[in-house]
Write an enzyme that holds these catalytic residues in place. Structure first.
Site, mmCIF file in Angstrom:
data_model
loop_
_atom_site.group_PDB
_atom_site.id
_atom_site.type_symbol
_atom_site.label_atom_id
_atom_site.label_comp_id
_atom_site.label_asym_id
_atom_site.label_seq_id
_atom_site.Cartn_x
_atom_site.Cartn_y
_atom_site.Cartn_z
ATOM 1 N N CYS A 1 -18.126 14.794 -1.905
ATOM 2 C CA CYS A 1 -19.568 14.966 -1.662
ATOM 3 C C CYS A 1 -19.865 15.746 -0.383
ATOM 4 O O CYS A 1 -21.019 16.073 -0.113
ATOM 5 C CB CYS A 1 -20.284 13.607 -1.635
ATOM 6 N N THR B 1 7.160 -11.842 -0.840
ATOM 7 C CA THR B 1 5.816 -12.068 -0.296
ATOM 8 C C THR B 1 5.774 -13.432 0.376
ATOM 9 O O THR B 1 6.344 -14.397 -0.127
ATOM 10 C CB THR B 1 4.725 -11.881 -1.384
ATOM 11 N N VAL C 1 0.837 -1.199 0.000
ATOM 12 C CA VAL C 1 0.000 0.000 0.000
ATOM 13 C C VAL C 1 0.875 1.254 0.000
ATOM 14 O O VAL C 1 0.361 2.364 0.022
ATOM 15 C CB VAL C 1 -0.986 -0.019 1.197
ATOM 16 N N HIS D 1 -4.287 -4.248 -3.072
ATOM 17 C CA HIS D 1 -4.743 -4.030 -1.692
ATOM 18 C C HIS D 1 -4.952 -2.551 -1.367
ATOM 19 O O HIS D 1 -4.962 -2.171 -0.200
ATOM 20 C CB HIS D 1 -3.750 -4.647 -0.695
#
Ligand code: NAD
Length: 239
Positions: A144, A182, A98, A114
């Site tokens: 919004c 990983t 991330v 992710h």
């Protein structure tokens, strides 16, 4: 086109995990000094944890986001960017990370399955937006205006990763699949090696130590990502 172990390679899928950013100083999840040694994942990275204790979850991700300013891409991120620039065929980069170190390392395309630390998701309007600073349950959505509806745009345990259709399609047509740093514990990413193998790809694991799924790869190279990734990229570009 390149040759790898005597085989012509026209399209490559690269999967990266926390290990590629470790030498940049970003903690991994499961190593001894990893993030989960200090935090129970179920208290931080699940939708239930966010409902129960949003302040803790906001604090955790705000701290990780601000930490990005103190780290820089390493030779492994840069080598993958070079592969994307110079390889004559296709290179599809999918990351579980991330952080933004692939982008800062020069990668032209990065699929963040992710999500990203520097993004917020509004649960009212469902828009994902860049988020460079802190936000919390008092923040309003820049799109919004709803207050208290922003969450980190990261995929938590129990949620479905992003871009799965595109990733599956790329795995089905690649000639070479490379997994870097990983642990092979988090699915669906841990299953990509089987998808790629099933489609006829050659598979290579680069890791500091064998992952949980190491036995499923045709080739395994052990070592630090800065060394192994740079070497493999040089080999592919020379072939
Ligand atoms: P993990 O922590 O489970 O595993 C890290 C792996 O990297 C281990 O197999 C370890 O042996 C290897 N490794 C550690 N240092 C290395 C190095 N210098 N060179 C090569 N390999 C090295 O991480 P994972 O498999 O990516 O776990 C998946 C989850 O971790 C994802 O959900 C991802 O979002 C998250 N995560 C991301 C970041 C980030 O963005 N940088 C950091 C921590 C965790």
């Amino acid at each position: 086109m390149a040759q790898f172990n005597g085989r012509f390679i026209g399209s490559i899928v690269v999967l990266t995990g926390a290990g590629i950013s470790a030498e940049s100083g970003v903690p991994t999840f499961r190593d001894a000094d990893g993030l989960w040694e200090q935090h129970d994942p179920m208290e931080i990275a699940t939708p239930g944890a966010f409902r129960r204790n949003p302040d803790l979850v906001y604090r955790f991700y705000n701290a990780r986001r601000s930490m990005l300013a103190a780290v820089a891409p390493n030779q492994a991120h840069q080598a993958l960017a070079r592969l994307q620039r110079e390889f004559a065929g296709e290179v599809f980069l999918v990351t579980q990370n991330v952080d933004d170190l692939h982008e800062r390392g020069g990668s032209s395309q990065v699929c963040h399955m992710h999500g990203q630390l520097q993004a917020s998701l509004c649960t009212a309007c469902r828009r994902s937006m860049h988020a460079h600073g802190d936000f919390d349950r008092h923040s309003s959505c820049p799109a919004c205006g709803a207050v208290g509806c922003l969450r980190p745009d990261v995929v938590w345990f129990g949620e479905i990763p992003y871009y799965m259709d595109e990733i599956e399609a790329r795995l089905a047509e690649c000639d070479l699949f490379i997994a870097i740093g990983t642990s092979g514990l988090v699915y669906p990413a841990a299953g990509f090696v089987q998808r790629a193998r099933g489609a006829g790809a050659t598979t290579v694991e680069l890791n500091r130590e064998p992952s949980e799924v190491a036995g499923l790869f045709h080739h395994r190279r052990q070592g630090l990502a800065t060394t192994t990734v740079s070497a493999l990229v040089a080999e592919l570009l020379a072939g």
